[in-house]
Design a protein around this motif. Sequence first.
Motif, PDB file in Angstrom:
ATOM      1  N   THR A 250       0.837  -1.170  -0.115  1.00 21.72           N
ATOM      2  CA  THR A 250       0.155   0.244   0.323  1.00 21.72           C
ATOM      3  C   THR A 250       0.813   1.527   0.504  1.00 21.72           C
ATOM      4  O   THR A 250       0.469   2.080  -0.661  1.00 21.72           O
ATOM      5  N   VAL A 251       2.261   1.850   0.628  1.00 24.78           N
ATOM      6  CA  VAL A 251       2.980   2.443   0.875  1.00 24.78           C
ATOM      7  C   VAL A 251       3.760   2.536  -0.354  1.00 24.78           C
ATOM      8  O   VAL A 251       3.784   3.383  -0.931  1.00 24.78           O
ATOM      9  N   LEU A 252       3.919   1.922  -0.981  1.00 25.37           N
ATOM     10  CA  LEU A 252       4.301   1.375  -2.379  1.00 25.37           C
ATOM     11  C   LEU A 252       3.735   2.523  -3.611  1.00 25.37           C
ATOM     12  O   LEU A 252       4.068   3.054  -4.019  1.00 25.37           O
ATOM     13  N   SER A 259       2.704  10.907  -3.253  1.00 23.12           N
ATOM     14  CA  SER A 259       2.958  10.584  -1.645  1.00 23.12           C
ATOM     15  C   SER A 259       1.698  10.257  -0.776  1.00 23.12           C
ATOM     16  O   SER A 259       0.370  10.334  -1.369  1.00 23.12           O
ATOM     17  N   LEU A 260       1.843  10.043   0.297  1.00 26.33           N
ATOM     18  CA  LEU A 260       1.314  10.040   1.367  1.00 26.33           C
ATOM     19  C   LEU A 260       0.153  11.059   2.147  1.00 26.33           C
ATOM     20  O   LEU A 260      -0.403  11.006   2.445  1.00 26.33           O
ATOM     21  N   ARG A 261       0.353  12.764   1.441  1.00 22.46           N
ATOM     22  CA  ARG A 261      -0.132  13.226   1.185  1.00 22.46           C
ATOM     23  C   ARG A 261      -1.966  13.084   1.430  1.00 22.46           C
ATOM     24  O   ARG A 261      -1.798  13.022   0.454  1.00 22.46           O
ATOM     25  N   GLY A 262      -2.389  13.745   2.327  1.00 22.45           N
ATOM     26  CA  GLY A 262      -4.298  13.838   2.020  1.00 22.45           C
ATOM     27  C   GLY A 262      -4.238  12.005   1.426  1.00 22.45           C
ATOM     28  O   GLY A 262      -5.580  12.289   1.278  1.00 22.45           O
ATOM     29  N   ARG A 264      -5.917   8.507   1.742  1.00 21.81           N
ATOM     30  CA  ARG A 264      -6.986   8.021   2.817  1.00 21.81           C
ATOM     31  C   ARG A 264      -7.079   6.416   2.476  1.00 21.81           C
ATOM     32  O   ARG A 264      -6.373   5.756   1.714  1.00 21.81           O
ATOM     33  N   ALA A 265      -6.423   6.245   4.081  1.00 25.64           N
ATOM     34  CA  ALA A 265      -6.061   4.493   4.750  1.00 25.64           C
ATOM     35  C   ALA A 265      -7.024   3.548   3.832  1.00 25.64           C
ATOM     36  O   ALA A 265      -6.247   2.892   3.084  1.00 25.64           O
ATOM     37  N   SER A 266      -7.977   4.039   3.973  1.00 25.97           N
ATOM     38  CA  SER A 266      -8.822   2.881   4.275  1.00 25.97           C
ATOM     39  C   SER A 266      -9.123   2.749   2.251  1.00 25.97           C
ATOM     40  O   SER A 266      -9.415   1.390   2.089  1.00 25.97           O
ATOM     41  N   GLU A 343      -3.701   1.624  10.564  1.00 27.21           N
ATOM     42  CA  GLU A 343      -2.745   2.852  11.580  1.00 27.21           C
ATOM     43  C   GLU A 343      -1.598   3.032  10.680  1.00 27.21           C
ATOM     44  O   GLU A 343      -1.358   3.864  11.864  1.00 27.21           O
ATOM     45  N   ALA A 344      -1.055   1.631   9.936  1.00 26.29           N
ATOM     46  CA  ALA A 344       0.210   1.867   9.528  1.00 26.29           C
ATOM     47  C   ALA A 344       0.251   3.112   9.191  1.00 26.29           C
ATOM     48  O   ALA A 344       1.132   3.725   9.015  1.00 26.29           O
ATOM     49  N   ILE A 345      -0.741   2.583   7.778  1.00 30.02           N
ATOM     50  CA  ILE A 345      -0.567   4.262   6.562  1.00 30.02           C
ATOM     51  C   ILE A 345      -1.165   5.612   7.707  1.00 30.02           C
ATOM     52  O   ILE A 345      -0.322   6.327   7.313  1.00 30.02           O
TER      53      ILE A 345
END
Length: 382
Positions: A250-252, A259-262, A264-266, A343-345
């Motif tokens: 998911t991070v990849l 980027s991770l900015r904004g 929506r993890a789910s 939670e990780a994201i």
Amino acid sequence: MSQDQPMRAEPAPIPRSGARLGQEYDQLRKTGDVHQVLLPDTSLAWLVTSPELVSRALADPRLALNRKHSRGGWSGFALPPALDANLLNLDAPDHTRLRRLVGPAFSPQRVAALRPRIERTAEELVDTVVATGSPVDLVTGYCTPLSVQVIADLLGVPEARRTDLRAWTDTMLTSYPPDRDAIRQAVVELHGYVVNLIEAKRQRPGDDLLSALVATEQEGDRLTRDELTSLAFLILFAGYENTANLIASTVLRLLGHGSLRGARASEAIEETLRLEPPAPAAIRRFPIEEMTIGGATIPAGDTVLLSIAAATRGTDGNSARLAFGNGPHFCLGAALARVEAEEAITVLARRLPSLALAAPGAPVRWRPTFRTHGPAELLVTW
């Protein structure tokens, strides 16, 4: 394979984890519903790729998990009898009874109660990542230890033995080509540790799942000693690998698209489950009688693999749900995996919003196996 499509004379090797994995499964799905494939150990298996057929087959009681129904073509891990009575090698009614005993510990309500602890663990790991400095490998520095910590906390594994736990399971799951001697030794050592841990919980129970299972075993006919050992082994062995891969993938995907900015993890997690499921194939199954799947006649005892990767990519919408299976063998830890990944994201995005790939566009090194799918390394900077 449709009824008017002949089986290929020479089975192709089953796709292994890698950047082109999705494309390979897409091609298989487009060329037929069922394929005969060659596994790394040179044995043959039937690979089902149609989303509809995979969904139905996952819940079909004629496809047994118990290895006693195999004709001998499947090798897998050679587990001692005390570890073989686990949920991945049992069918009803034993599977139903054991799952009923352990299921409440993984209910959505119980898992939701674990969120604060998971968040704290993620925060502590980010502190370590920051102290290490960039670039850092997020797989070994964050994704894997988070998942290990959660499972170890759930079962009450002492801090001092968690490094051993990771080493044993890594050997059993990710060594390629398979080092049979190393895998056998890892099984022996993990078995011995589980037995000792159970005895420790029997002497001094704690507020953890394993202590609760020990109490169940002591009630008599509800849980045998081998069943208890096998359950503990399975949760330790299989409880973290897929979740760690889900977090890393998911991070990849997020970093590959910006980027991770904004983020929506789910939503990002569900899309990863659809396009990059951490378990490309469901646990092997064996027909208890000759049966027809997608026009292919499969003899009793042959090995059947249900392609989660092909099925989830084959449809939109709710297809991600198949990433955790279907029917009575639906993944026991599905809710926990989603909460961990969320939670990780979320913590990572809040603490390191400028996180980026250390080498954008460079090839990703993936785990070289058909059993699990995820980056073997994820170098990042911030």
